[in-house]
Write a protein that holds these residues in place. Structure first.
Motif, PDB file in Angstrom:
ATOM      1  N   LYS A   1       0.851  -1.194   0.000  1.00 11.84           N
ATOM      2  CA  LYS A   1       0.000   0.000   0.000  1.00 11.84           C
ATOM      3  C   LYS A   1       0.885   1.242   0.000  1.00 11.84           C
ATOM      4  O   LYS A   1       1.460   1.625   1.030  1.00 11.84           O
ATOM      5  CB  LYS A   1      -0.928   0.000   1.215  1.00 11.84           C
ATOM      6  CG  LYS A   1      -1.940  -1.137   1.201  1.00 11.84           C
ATOM      7  CD  LYS A   1      -2.872  -1.062   2.401  1.00 11.84           C
ATOM      8  CE  LYS A   1      -3.911  -2.185   2.351  1.00 11.84           C
ATOM      9  NZ  LYS A   1      -4.834  -2.133   3.517  1.00 11.84           N
ATOM     10  N   GLN A   2       1.018   1.869  -1.155  1.00 13.31           N
ATOM     11  CA  GLN A   2       1.967   2.958  -1.335  1.00 13.31           C
ATOM     12  C   GLN A   2       1.606   4.196  -0.511  1.00 13.31           C
ATOM     13  O   GLN A   2       2.494   4.949  -0.107  1.00 13.31           O
ATOM     14  CB  GLN A   2       2.051   3.329  -2.824  1.00 13.31           C
ATOM     15  CG  GLN A   2       2.533   2.199  -3.709  1.00 13.31           C
ATOM     16  CD  GLN A   2       3.917   1.730  -3.307  1.00 13.31           C
ATOM     17  OE1 GLN A   2       4.814   2.518  -3.065  1.00 13.31           O
ATOM     18  NE2 GLN A   2       4.082   0.409  -3.215  1.00 13.31           N
ATOM     19  N   GLY A   3       0.324   4.409  -0.277  1.00 12.02           N
ATOM     20  CA  GLY A   3      -0.076   5.564   0.514  1.00 12.02           C
ATOM     21  C   GLY A   3       0.473   5.488   1.929  1.00 12.02           C
ATOM     22  O   GLY A   3       1.020   6.466   2.450  1.00 12.02           O
TER      23      GLY A   3
ATOM     24  N   GLN B   1       4.191   8.385  -6.438  1.00 14.11           N
ATOM     25  CA  GLN B   1       3.121   8.296  -7.417  1.00 14.11           C
ATOM     26  C   GLN B   1       1.923   7.538  -6.864  1.00 14.11           C
ATOM     27  O   GLN B   1       0.770   7.942  -7.038  1.00 14.11           O
ATOM     28  CB  GLN B   1       3.639   7.611  -8.685  1.00 14.11           C
ATOM     29  CG  GLN B   1       2.623   7.589  -9.828  1.00 14.11           C
ATOM     30  CD  GLN B   1       2.228   8.981 -10.284  1.00 14.11           C
ATOM     31  OE1 GLN B   1       3.084   9.792 -10.631  1.00 14.11           O
ATOM     32  NE2 GLN B   1       0.925   9.270 -10.288  1.00 14.11           N
ATOM     33  N   GLY B   2       2.193   6.424  -6.163  1.00 13.60           N
ATOM     34  CA  GLY B   2       1.098   5.666  -5.571  1.00 13.60           C
ATOM     35  C   GLY B   2       0.369   6.452  -4.494  1.00 13.60           C
ATOM     36  O   GLY B   2      -0.849   6.363  -4.364  1.00 13.60           O
TER      37      GLY B   2
ATOM     38  N   SER C   1       0.071   9.703  -4.416  1.00 12.98           N
ATOM     39  CA  SER C   1      -0.717  10.728  -5.090  1.00 12.98           C
ATOM     40  C   SER C   1      -2.061  10.168  -5.557  1.00 12.98           C
ATOM     41  O   SER C   1      -3.097  10.827  -5.438  1.00 12.98           O
ATOM     42  CB  SER C   1       0.063  11.295  -6.276  1.00 12.98           C
ATOM     43  OG  SER C   1      -0.705  12.237  -6.993  1.00 12.98           O
ATOM     44  N   ASP C   2      -2.036   8.938  -6.076  1.00 14.11           N
ATOM     45  CA  ASP C   2      -3.280   8.313  -6.538  1.00 14.11           C
ATOM     46  C   ASP C   2      -4.154   7.876  -5.375  1.00 14.11           C
ATOM     47  O   ASP C   2      -5.384   8.042  -5.408  1.00 14.11           O
ATOM     48  CB  ASP C   2      -2.952   7.117  -7.436  1.00 14.11           C
ATOM     49  CG  ASP C   2      -2.174   7.519  -8.676  1.00 14.11           C
ATOM     50  OD1 ASP C   2      -2.315   8.682  -9.102  1.00 14.11           O
ATOM     51  OD2 ASP C   2      -1.410   6.678  -9.202  1.00 14.11           O
ATOM     52  N   THR C   3      -3.522   7.320  -4.329  1.00 14.90           N
ATOM     53  CA  THR C   3      -4.297   6.801  -3.194  1.00 14.90           C
ATOM     54  C   THR C   3      -4.916   7.917  -2.369  1.00 14.90           C
ATOM     55  O   THR C   3      -6.103   7.866  -2.007  1.00 14.90           O
ATOM     56  CB  THR C   3      -3.399   5.937  -2.294  1.00 14.90           C
ATOM     57  OG1 THR C   3      -2.823   4.885  -3.066  1.00 14.90           O
ATOM     58  CG2 THR C   3      -4.193   5.360  -1.137  1.00 14.90           C
TER      59      THR C   3
ATOM     60  N   ASN D   1      -5.321  11.006  -3.330  1.00 14.54           N
ATOM     61  CA  ASN D   1      -5.969  11.991  -4.199  1.00 14.54           C
ATOM     62  C   ASN D   1      -5.384  13.389  -3.986  1.00 14.54           C
ATOM     63  O   ASN D   1      -6.108  14.385  -3.885  1.00 14.54           O
ATOM     64  CB  ASN D   1      -7.482  12.010  -3.962  1.00 14.54           C
ATOM     65  CG  ASN D   1      -8.237  12.698  -5.088  1.00 14.54           C
ATOM     66  OD1 ASN D   1      -7.723  12.807  -6.217  1.00 14.54           O
ATOM     67  ND2 ASN D   1      -9.430  13.177  -4.814  1.00 14.54           N
TER      68      ASN D   1
ATOM     69  N   PRO E   1      -2.455  16.212  -5.494  1.00 13.83           N
ATOM     70  CA  PRO E   1      -1.630  16.507  -6.673  1.00 13.83           C
ATOM     71  C   PRO E   1      -0.161  16.234  -6.393  1.00 13.83           C
ATOM     72  O   PRO E   1       0.337  16.443  -5.279  1.00 13.83           O
ATOM     73  CB  PRO E   1      -1.886  18.001  -6.925  1.00 13.83           C
ATOM     74  CG  PRO E   1      -3.147  18.319  -6.183  1.00 13.83           C
ATOM     75  CD  PRO E   1      -3.181  17.397  -5.007  1.00 13.83           C
ATOM     76  N   MET E   2       0.557  15.765  -7.404  1.00 15.08           N
ATOM     77  CA  MET E   2       1.989  15.532  -7.260  1.00 15.08           C
ATOM     78  C   MET E   2       2.721  16.818  -6.906  1.00 15.08           C
ATOM     79  O   MET E   2       3.704  16.795  -6.154  1.00 15.08           O
ATOM     80  CB  MET E   2       2.547  14.959  -8.568  1.00 15.08           C
ATOM     81  CG  MET E   2       2.227  13.487  -8.775  1.00 15.08           C
ATOM     82  SD  MET E   2       3.275  12.407  -7.777  1.00 15.08           S
ATOM     83  CE  MET E   2       4.849  12.680  -8.571  1.00 15.08           C
TER      84      MET E   2
END
Length: 461
Positions: free
Chosen positions: A94-96, A331-332, A334-336, A338, A340-341
């Motif tokens: 779990k990257q977050g 990156q993970g 940022s997606d998890t 929500n 912005p990078m």
């Protein structure tokens, strides 16, 4: 009885005489207790809490060093988050959570890295120590940048370094001015305006180096499309490195007196002999004040020189390991989450890297030592702008990565306005809590702007 009368006779003072007044036995005792500021500091009540533990392990130097560096500070409670992030990386993926725990785990390491640098500065002198403090204070940003650059994440490198400059100039300096102004609200705090203007000039030169490649790209006026921008960035980076080397020579050799920021009156333990009855009246109060200053200055190293060097190596290695997992999880995360990078790179990462600078800058401002505060906050921003960013461009050149000084118009405009605001705040050579509050509010505007900012890659028009 006769001895008592002799002592009283010797202690009589002729108020009408201008002759030098000798020390009595009581004042000699006061002097013996006050001239040794280091002894007074060590025996102060606030140091008694951990002296018992130190006394038990003092005969084993490595154990004492481990206690001082890894146990005594309260921020070390966050150290287990680093190994936990590595376990989560391999067990859950779990990257977050990996990003969050890596971020938290690096925070105490960055603070301890600054502490080890300060300990080493006791053996190198104030000027070299200040340079070491700024260099190793930015070690976290450099390590994260090297890992990201190796993975081709050029925008993460650019935005994290930009965020470090913005964080130091707005958040760190603003909090220092605000806290120092609250503690010393009865006056405006003063600092060396000459050195502040030199750093402001270097920051404006850094803005110039970043502005021209961005303008060249977005106005489509390159002589060789796709090549002139990169060539200009590499040439400007070499010039900026030469300028920074010249600044070091200016700081360490030719104009070293401008950067002698340690106040001799506060660090000196010398006590002058009273000459008049009026000096005798306030003599005990002066001694007490000097003892209090000695206790507050914390002027004795807690670890030796080689232990400090060893801890610098260990902490740098551990930060390098965690930085690899942190960069891989950006990156993970940022997606998890929500997010912005740009917000993660410009706001979240620099807060971790600037943990040591943030704490030390506020501490020195509250002690009314704003020259050291400026050296920590503005000096760190200058080093990132004039050394770390050009160095990353040159390293990317050798790696075959197209790292350039085109930070996009939005980021470059943000840096330009920030430098102007800070230079305007520093031009009077004074600070107060209101100036600090304005800098903090400016940083909140910057953070909100990057939260709603959509990043555009270098290949987009």
């Amino acid at each position: 009885m006769g001895s008592v009368e002799m002592r009283s006779t010797e202690d009589k003072v002729d108020l009408d005489s201008d002759e030098e007044i000798p020390f009595s036995s009581s004042h000699s005792a006061i002097k013996m207790q006050s001239t040794d500021c280091e002894t007074s500091r060590i025996t102060s009540p606030r140091h008694l809490s951990h002296r018992w533990v130190l006394r038990k392990i003092n005969h084993i130097s490595p154990l004492r060093s481990i206690y001082v560096v890894l146990i005594k500070a309260k921020i070390n409670m966050l150290l287990p988050f680093g190994p936990l992030a590595i376990l989560l990386h391999y067990l859950t993926g779990k990257q977050g959570w990996v990003f969050f725990f890596s971020l938290v785990g690096i925070t105490p390491l960055a603070e301890r890295l600054g502490y080890a640098t300060e300990q080493l500065a006791f053996y190198t002198g104030s000027t070299v120590g200040g340079l070491l403090n700024a260099t190793f204070g930015n070690a976290t940003e450099m390590i994260i940048s090297m890992y990201a650059l190796k993975n081709g994440m050029i925008r993460v490198v650019q935005q994290s370094l930009l965020g470090s400059v913005l964080s130091n100039m707005l958040l760190v300096l603003g909090c220092a001015f605000f806290c120092g102004g609250i503690v010393h609200r009865q006056k405006d705090q003063e600092f060396n305006k000459a050195t502040a203007l030199v750093n402001s000039g270097l920051l404006l030169m850094a803005v110039m180096g970043l502005l021209f490649p961005a303008v060249l790209h977005f106005t489509h006026t390159e002589l060789h499309s796709g090549k002139s921008e990169l060539a200009l960035s590499r040439f400007s980076s070499c010039i900026m490195l030469v300028a920074y080397a010249s600044y070091l020579f200016f700081q360490l050799r030719s104009h070293r007196n401008l950067y002698d920021i340690i106040d001799s009156t506060s660090s000196s333990c010398a006590i002058q002999k009273p000459q008049t009855i009026f000096q005798w009246v306030n003599f005990s109060a002066v001694l007490q004040e000097q003892d209090n200053n000695a206790e507050d200055s914390n002027e004795a190293p807690e670890i030796n020189q080689w232990e400090a060097i060893g801890w610098l190596a260990i902490l740098t290695l551990w930060i390098s390991i965690l930085s690899g997992y942190l960069v891989d999880a950006i990156q993970g995360a940022s997606d998890t989450l929500n997010l912005p990078m740009a917000f993660i790179s410009v706001i979240l990462l620099p807060i971790v890297g600037n943990a040591a600078e943030h704490a030390s800058a506020i501490m020195f401002a509250m002690k009314d030592k704003l020259d050291i505060t400026l050296g920590v906050a503005i000096g760190s921003s200058t080093q990132i702008s004039m050394f770390v960013i050009p160095f990353c461009v040159v390293v990317g050149w050798f790696m075959g990565q197209r790292m350039d000084l085109n930070f996009q118009l939005f980021e470059t405009a943000t840096l330009f306005i920030t430098v102007l605001v800070v230079a305007f705040m520093l031009q009077e050579g004074t600070s107060n809590y209101f100036k600090g509050l304005m800098l903090i509010l400016c940083y909140l505007i910057v953070a909100a702007s990057f939260f709603v900012h959509v990043d555009i890659s270098n290949d987009d028009n």
